[in-house]
Design a protein around this motif. Sequence first.
Motif, PDB file in Angstrom:
ATOM      1  N   ARG A  97       8.302 -78.127 -57.823  1.00 36.79           N
ATOM      2  CA  ARG A  97       8.280 -77.846 -56.663  1.00 36.79           C
ATOM      3  C   ARG A  97       7.800 -79.521 -56.093  1.00 36.79           C
ATOM      4  O   ARG A  97       8.556 -79.587 -54.837  1.00 36.79           O
ATOM      5  N   VAL A  98       7.186 -80.070 -56.594  1.00 40.00           N
ATOM      6  CA  VAL A  98       6.932 -81.808 -55.925  1.00 40.00           C
ATOM      7  C   VAL A  98       8.269 -82.483 -55.945  1.00 40.00           C
ATOM      8  O   VAL A  98       8.659 -83.124 -55.056  1.00 40.00           O
TER       9      VAL A  98
ATOM     10  N   ALA B 118       3.534 -85.272 -51.014  1.00 44.29           N
ATOM     11  CA  ALA B 118       4.032 -83.882 -51.585  1.00 44.29           C
ATOM     12  C   ALA B 118       2.831 -83.459 -52.669  1.00 44.29           C
ATOM     13  O   ALA B 118       2.656 -82.379 -52.627  1.00 44.29           O
TER      14      ALA B 118
ATOM     15  N   LEU C  41       1.264 -80.024 -52.046  1.00 51.93           N
ATOM     16  CA  LEU C  41       1.469 -79.068 -53.482  1.00 51.93           C
ATOM     17  C   LEU C  41       0.566 -79.167 -54.456  1.00 51.93           C
ATOM     18  O   LEU C  41       0.929 -80.155 -55.475  1.00 51.93           O
TER      19      LEU C  41
ATOM     20  N   ALA D 238      11.210 -81.305 -56.036  1.00 54.41           N
ATOM     21  CA  ALA D 238      12.279 -80.823 -54.826  1.00 54.41           C
ATOM     22  C   ALA D 238      11.785 -81.124 -53.540  1.00 54.41           C
ATOM     23  O   ALA D 238      12.869 -81.501 -52.760  1.00 54.41           O
ATOM     24  N   ALA D 239      10.545 -81.261 -53.401  1.00 50.87           N
ATOM     25  CA  ALA D 239      10.022 -81.581 -51.996  1.00 50.87           C
ATOM     26  C   ALA D 239      10.307 -83.137 -51.714  1.00 50.87           C
ATOM     27  O   ALA D 239      10.865 -83.602 -50.661  1.00 50.87           O
ATOM     28  N   VAL D 240      10.008 -83.953 -52.671  1.00 52.20           N
ATOM     29  CA  VAL D 240      10.411 -85.540 -52.624  1.00 52.20           C
ATOM     30  C   VAL D 240      11.658 -85.663 -52.345  1.00 52.20           C
ATOM     31  O   VAL D 240      12.208 -86.481 -51.782  1.00 52.20           O
ATOM     32  N   THR D 241      12.691 -85.213 -53.058  1.00 56.04           N
ATOM     33  CA  THR D 241      14.089 -85.128 -53.221  1.00 56.04           C
ATOM     34  C   THR D 241      14.613 -84.566 -51.821  1.00 56.04           C
ATOM     35  O   THR D 241      15.477 -85.418 -51.334  1.00 56.04           O
ATOM     36  N   GLY D 242      14.187 -83.613 -51.324  1.00 56.90           N
ATOM     37  CA  GLY D 242      14.472 -83.104 -50.082  1.00 56.90           C
ATOM     38  C   GLY D 242      14.310 -84.211 -48.805  1.00 56.90           C
ATOM     39  O   GLY D 242      14.893 -84.288 -48.061  1.00 56.90           O
ATOM     40  N   ALA D 243      13.074 -84.747 -48.835  1.00 56.36           N
ATOM     41  CA  ALA D 243      12.519 -85.603 -47.760  1.00 56.36           C
ATOM     42  C   ALA D 243      13.169 -87.086 -47.961  1.00 56.36           C
ATOM     43  O   ALA D 243      13.670 -87.370 -47.050  1.00 56.36           O
TER      44      ALA D 243
END
Length: 251
Positions: free
Chosen positions: A116-117, A231, A235, A119-124
């Motif tokens: 989850r972390v 993140a 999370l 994915a959040a960092v990559t999306g941002a």
Amino acid sequence: MNARSEPAPAGPDAPARPPLVRELLLVAGLFLVYKFGRQLATGHTAEAFRNAHHVWDWERVLRLPDEGAVQSLLLHGDTLVHVANTYYAVVHFPATLAFLVWLYLRRPAHYVWARRVLAAVTGAALVLHLLFPLAPPRMLGAAGLIDTAHVFGPSVYGPPRTDSLSNQFAAMPSLHFGWALMLAIGLIVATRTRWRLLWLLHPLVTLLVIVGTANHYWLDVVVAAALLGLALAVLRLPRSPRRPRCALPHR
């Protein structure tokens, strides 16, 4: 087995391992978003170079170290700079994939948290790539740096105008560093060995490599660390359930 490395015994309170097929699809989707999402920012060459000059000037105002000082260390020998280029080209994806596979097999709760972390960092990061296209220092004449991968090899990038596999104007933030730092943090949290702090060598070496090969600015690293910190603050790793204490025998 050593108690420091022995996994917790399975029980009714042990975290369930996510379905393998679903996780394979999610991780594959994460890598595809990383690879193809960056291409959405192509075609902004002029803006990317304007932003590069701004970043270079901001670093001088902030009195950050000169990236050339790191590159000069690598240029002392052809072998050292070749190893740095190879590290940049080869280690990034396989190390992250191995990290996720190990967590999935040995630490399911940590795996879900780490995935989850990441994915959040990559999306941002992809959003910033779209909003702030940035040419790397190897393309900026004012930096006075050379493209070590092009000169000494190996190189993962072709000419920017004909490179259809990657967006070379997505320097900020550096996902090379962000993923490497998350790998180290995840393994430090998930393991108990006294040597686990040595995992921090991976993001440290990654930092020297991405700056020394002129693929990233110092500010790319700062922004990546800030996104990862945010993140991790949002999370958080779920707490493992406490084991019931054994009752003391009556005298």
